[in-house]
Design an enzyme around this catalytic site. Structure first.
Site, PDB file in Angstrom:
ATOM      1  N   ASP A 104      -8.170  79.303 -34.922  1.00 19.58           N
ATOM      2  CA  ASP A 104      -9.059  79.991 -35.864  1.00 19.58           C
ATOM      3  C   ASP A 104      -9.188  79.258 -37.190  1.00 19.58           C
ATOM      4  O   ASP A 104      -9.663  79.817 -38.175  1.00 19.58           O
ATOM      5  CB  ASP A 104      -8.563  81.415 -36.110  1.00 19.58           C
ATOM      6  CG  ASP A 104      -7.175  81.459 -36.747  1.00 19.58           C
ATOM      7  OD1 ASP A 104      -6.525  80.386 -36.842  1.00 19.58           O
ATOM      8  OD2 ASP A 104      -6.730  82.553 -37.137  1.00 19.58           O
ATOM      9  N   CYS A 151      -4.500  77.011 -37.641  1.00 20.02           N
ATOM     10  CA  CYS A 151      -3.486  76.672 -36.637  1.00 20.02           C
ATOM     11  C   CYS A 151      -2.302  75.912 -37.223  1.00 20.02           C
ATOM     12  O   CYS A 151      -1.155  76.127 -36.800  1.00 20.02           O
ATOM     13  CB  CYS A 151      -4.109  75.920 -35.472  1.00 20.02           C
ATOM     14  SG  CYS A 151      -4.832  74.317 -35.898  1.00 20.02           S
ATOM     15  N   HIS A 180      -6.147  70.373 -33.371  1.00 21.87           N
ATOM     16  CA  HIS A 180      -5.329  71.574 -33.196  1.00 21.87           C
ATOM     17  C   HIS A 180      -3.839  71.253 -33.239  1.00 21.87           C
ATOM     18  O   HIS A 180      -3.398  70.181 -32.825  1.00 21.87           O
ATOM     19  CB  HIS A 180      -5.675  72.217 -31.853  1.00 21.87           C
ATOM     20  CG  HIS A 180      -5.116  73.590 -31.682  1.00 21.87           C
ATOM     21  ND1 HIS A 180      -5.502  74.654 -32.458  1.00 21.87           N
ATOM     22  CD2 HIS A 180      -4.182  74.077 -30.820  1.00 21.87           C
ATOM     23  CE1 HIS A 180      -4.839  75.737 -32.082  1.00 21.87           C
ATOM     24  NE2 HIS A 180      -4.032  75.410 -31.097  1.00 21.87           N
TER      25      HIS A 180
END
Length: 226
Positions: free
Chosen positions: A95, A98, A204
């Site tokens: 979102d 991370c 990520h």
């Protein structure tokens, strides 16, 4: 008959409850942090990768994101590395928070404390501008203001600030072709703990554990899909 939900009183009560809840959360986090400060890391994960050479870490902001095909290949490379070293990811929500969620999981066993991590990183950036200013290719105040926003992606500058704030060695197992492992050390002090994250292609971060020891967390939102 009066409205049993009383809009005005309900709003006021909700505000008070929210404030009380926030205060309780702050007290809980502070207590957990104080307890954790007393602990020394045992290096169990570190022993698995002790033979790897880490590259010197230079804090930097995100400049480019790989396209979908490259990102997919990078993730496959990361998955193979983790399997080789007996490591497994706890999936963190994708979102925009991370990095801070993964750090919160490592520090407090709860990714939901990401707001606290971000707040402490921002404090570190403000108080010690001289440590980070030269790595930021934009007006420093603008950078800090941008990083304060929820959903703003963390970068290697915020990782360095987190390492400094929490006196932690942050260990990244990466998807990069030529860089498997990166260590981020606090400046001018010895680390009191190790935080283990996987880092996928500037996209990520996940939280790392030994295979078979990934804890079960209750997630409120959808995971990152990979």
């Amino acid at each position: 008959m009066s409205d049993p939900y009383g809009n005005a009183s309900s709003s006021s009560g909700s505000s008070l409850n929210s404030s009380s809840h926030d205060t309780e959360d702050d007290h809980t986090i502070a207590a957990m942090l104080a307890e954790d400060e007393k602990l020394r890391y045992d290096g169990k994960l570190g022993k698995r990768l002790s033979h790897l050479d880490s590259i010197p870490h230079t804090p930097r902001v995100i400049t480019a994101i790989p396209d979908a095909n490259d990102a997919t290949l990078d993730h496959e490379r990361l998955a193979q590395r983790l399997a080789t070293y007996g490591l497994a990811e706890m999936r963190i929500e994708g979102d925009g928070n991370c990095q801070f969620r993964a750090l919160a999981d490592q520090l407090f066993q709860n990714p939901d404390y990401h707001k606290y991590i971000r707040k402490e990183v921002i404090k570190q950036l403000k108080r010690h501008r001289n440590l980070y200013d030269s790595y930021v290719p934009m007006k420093y105040r603008s950078y800090v203001k941008k990083m304060k926003r929820l959903g703003e992606w963390g970068d290697h500058v915020t990782l360095q600030a987190a390492a400094d704030r929490f006196e932690a060695k942050i260990c990244l197992v990466t998807s990069f072709r030529d860089t498997c492992y990166i260590e981020i050390l606090p400046k001018d002090r010895s680390p009191s703990r190790e935080l283990w994250l996987s880092f996928w292609s500037e996209i990520h971060y996940n939280s790392l554990y030994q295979t078979g020891e990934v804890p079960t967390r209750t997630h409120r939102k959808k995971h990152w899909l990979f």
